[in-house]
Design a protein around this motif. Structure first.
Motif, PDB file in Angstrom:
ATOM      1  N   LYS A 106      -9.650  -8.911  -9.942  1.00 44.29           N
ATOM      2  CA  LYS A 106     -10.684  -8.173 -10.664  1.00 44.29           C
ATOM      3  C   LYS A 106     -10.589  -6.680 -10.403  1.00 44.29           C
ATOM      4  N   LYS A 107     -10.146  -6.300  -9.213  1.00 40.08           N
ATOM      5  CA  LYS A 107      -9.999  -4.898  -8.859  1.00 40.08           C
ATOM      6  C   LYS A 107      -8.550  -4.447  -9.009  1.00 40.08           C
ATOM      7  N   GLY A 108      -8.370  -3.139  -9.127  1.00 43.67           N
ATOM      8  CA  GLY A 108      -7.045  -2.573  -9.019  1.00 43.67           C
ATOM      9  C   GLY A 108      -6.664  -2.486  -7.551  1.00 43.67           C
TER      10      GLY A 108
ATOM     11  N   ARG B  62       0.352  -7.359 -14.989  1.00 43.51           N
ATOM     12  CA  ARG B  62      -1.092  -7.137 -14.965  1.00 43.51           C
ATOM     13  C   ARG B  62      -1.565  -6.604 -13.613  1.00 43.51           C
TER      14      ARG B  62
ATOM     15  N   GLU C  87       0.092  -2.670 -13.399  1.00 47.43           N
ATOM     16  CA  GLU C  87      -0.568  -1.656 -14.217  1.00 47.43           C
ATOM     17  C   GLU C  87      -1.862  -1.141 -13.587  1.00 47.43           C
ATOM     18  N   LYS C  88      -2.427  -1.895 -12.681  1.00 45.28           N
ATOM     19  CA  LYS C  88      -3.681  -1.504 -12.036  1.00 45.28           C
ATOM     20  C   LYS C  88      -3.470  -1.024 -10.604  1.00 45.28           C
ATOM     21  N   THR C  89      -2.212  -0.704 -10.256  1.00 44.93           N
ATOM     22  CA  THR C  89      -1.893  -0.314  -8.880  1.00 44.93           C
ATOM     23  C   THR C  89      -1.520   1.160  -8.790  1.00 44.93           C
ATOM     24  N   LYS C  90      -2.088   1.863  -7.813  1.00 45.86           N
ATOM     25  CA  LYS C  90      -1.767   3.259  -7.532  1.00 45.86           C
ATOM     26  C   LYS C  90      -1.116   3.339  -6.151  1.00 45.86           C
TER      27      LYS C  90
ATOM     28  N   GLU D 145     -13.772   0.099  -6.954  1.00 45.02           N
ATOM     29  CA  GLU D 145     -12.893  -0.145  -8.088  1.00 45.02           C
ATOM     30  C   GLU D 145     -11.533  -0.691  -7.678  1.00 45.02           C
ATOM     31  N   TYR D 146     -11.119  -0.397  -6.446  1.00 44.78           N
ATOM     32  CA  TYR D 146      -9.796  -0.759  -5.966  1.00 44.78           C
ATOM     33  C   TYR D 146      -9.873  -1.453  -4.605  1.00 44.78           C
TER      34      TYR D 146
END
Length: 336
Positions: free
Chosen positions: A88-90, A122, A125-128, A20-21
């Motif tokens: 496409k991935k985080g 964009r 928001e998908k980054t940890k 996913e990441y």
């Protein structure tokens, strides 16, 4: 309350999360240093904890993950425009406290500066962010004086302790995958003192622009821009339109956002041959005051996070921390 598990178990979780990441962390690139027999530590994709270099400060920051060095914004023809697809991935990014504070500065510029940057948002928001503790300070760091040595704004904290790993945080995708763990108290490692110290004078004002302290940088600086490119808070960019050769339609191509530097020749060139900050002392003055004066006036804290990478990378051994410490004498000169 945190958890203790085996590094093998955590590696299996990271492999699962990699579906996913994209997972980024400081890693050693063997033989890719300045010289052929030297290595370089910078950010790259990893699949296991063993690939991560927890002991050495990365020479480059995390920021190329949030703001790629060259990023296509959209494609165009004479008839239409198509926005480029995002990743496409985080992303999961291992960072130290200073870089975590730098993320806040990046958010200020791209999301809270009167507009929201679509392309940055964009990705952001998908980054940890996973915090890496610092058990000891590196030589050039001055994070304590900049107030960035500690942070609690992370999604998870991970510390490798032999064959086991300590984990804390609220990153649900990570925590919910933990099995057969021991509950323990986990406190991140934060440094409380640095070998390098800086002092920003309380009476610092724009009068410092008239000081002679900037003149030495006309001779010392070679305008390579390396200090900007390794800095985790520098955000300057330029635009490039790339036209495709041999396309059926004329004027087909793409627009790219590309990193730029306020230190290099041509950055402030304008139509008609006009240019601001023509000499390198003026450029150094602009950078320093942006990092420790005008940014604070706008947002309430300094832009510089004290990571020391600019000191480490400069081929002319110009020390940004030393420059900050000259500001007091510069103000005395002006007020004298």
């Amino acid at each position: 309350m945190g958890y203790r598990t085996s590094t093998a178990h955590l590696d299996s979780i990271l492999r699962e999360l990699s579906k996913e990441y994209s997972i980024y962390a400081p890693k050693t690139f063997v033989g890719e240093g300045t010289y052929s027999d030297t290595d370089r530590v910078r950010y790259g994709t990893v699949e296991s904890l063993g690939e991560i270099n927890f002991e050495v400060k990365s020479e480059f920051s995390y920021k190329e993950i949030l703001t790629p060095i060259s990023e296509t914004l959209f494609y165009f023809t004479e008839d239409e425009v198509k926005v480029a697809d995002g990743p496409k991935k985080g992303a999961i990014v291992f960072v130290r406290s200073c870089d975590l504070h730098a993320v806040k500065r990046m958010d200020d510029i791209y999301l809270k500066n009167g507009f929201e940057d679509f392309y940055y948002k964009r990705i952001r928001e998908k980054t940890k962010f996973i915090l890496m503790g610092c058990s000891q300070s590196f030589n050039s760091c001055f994070c304590v004086d900049m107030g960035t040595n500690k942070s609690d704004h992370y999604d998870a904290y991970i510390k490798v302790d032999g064959d086991s790993a300590l984990i804390d945080g609220e990153f649900e995708a990570l925590i919910t995958r933990l099995e057969e763990v021991e509950e323990v108290t986990v406190k991140p490692d934060f440094v409380t003192e640095n070998k390098t110290r800086v002092n920003i004078p309380e009476n610092l004002s724009l009068d410092i622009m008239d000081s002679t302290m900037w003149n030495e940088y006309n001779e010392r600086c070679i305008a390579c821009g390396r200090c900007n490119f390794v800095c985790p808070t520098c955000t300057c960019f330029t635009m490039q339109d790339v036209f495709y050769e041999g396309s059926d339609r004329k004027q087909a191509g793409e627009r790219r956002r590309v990193w730029a530097s306020c230190q290099v020749n041509g950055y402030t060139d304008m139509a008609g041959g006009h240019s601001f900050r023509g000499d390198k002392g003026q450029r150094m003055r602009f950078k320093v005051l942006h990092k420790v004066y005008d940014y604070k006036k706008r947002f309430g804290y300094n832009m510089c996070v004290g990571c020391g990478r600019c000191d480490d990378i400069c081929p002319e051994y110009i020390s940004f921390s030393a420059c900050i410490n000259k500001l007091s004498d510069g103000m005395k000169e002006i007020e004298g």
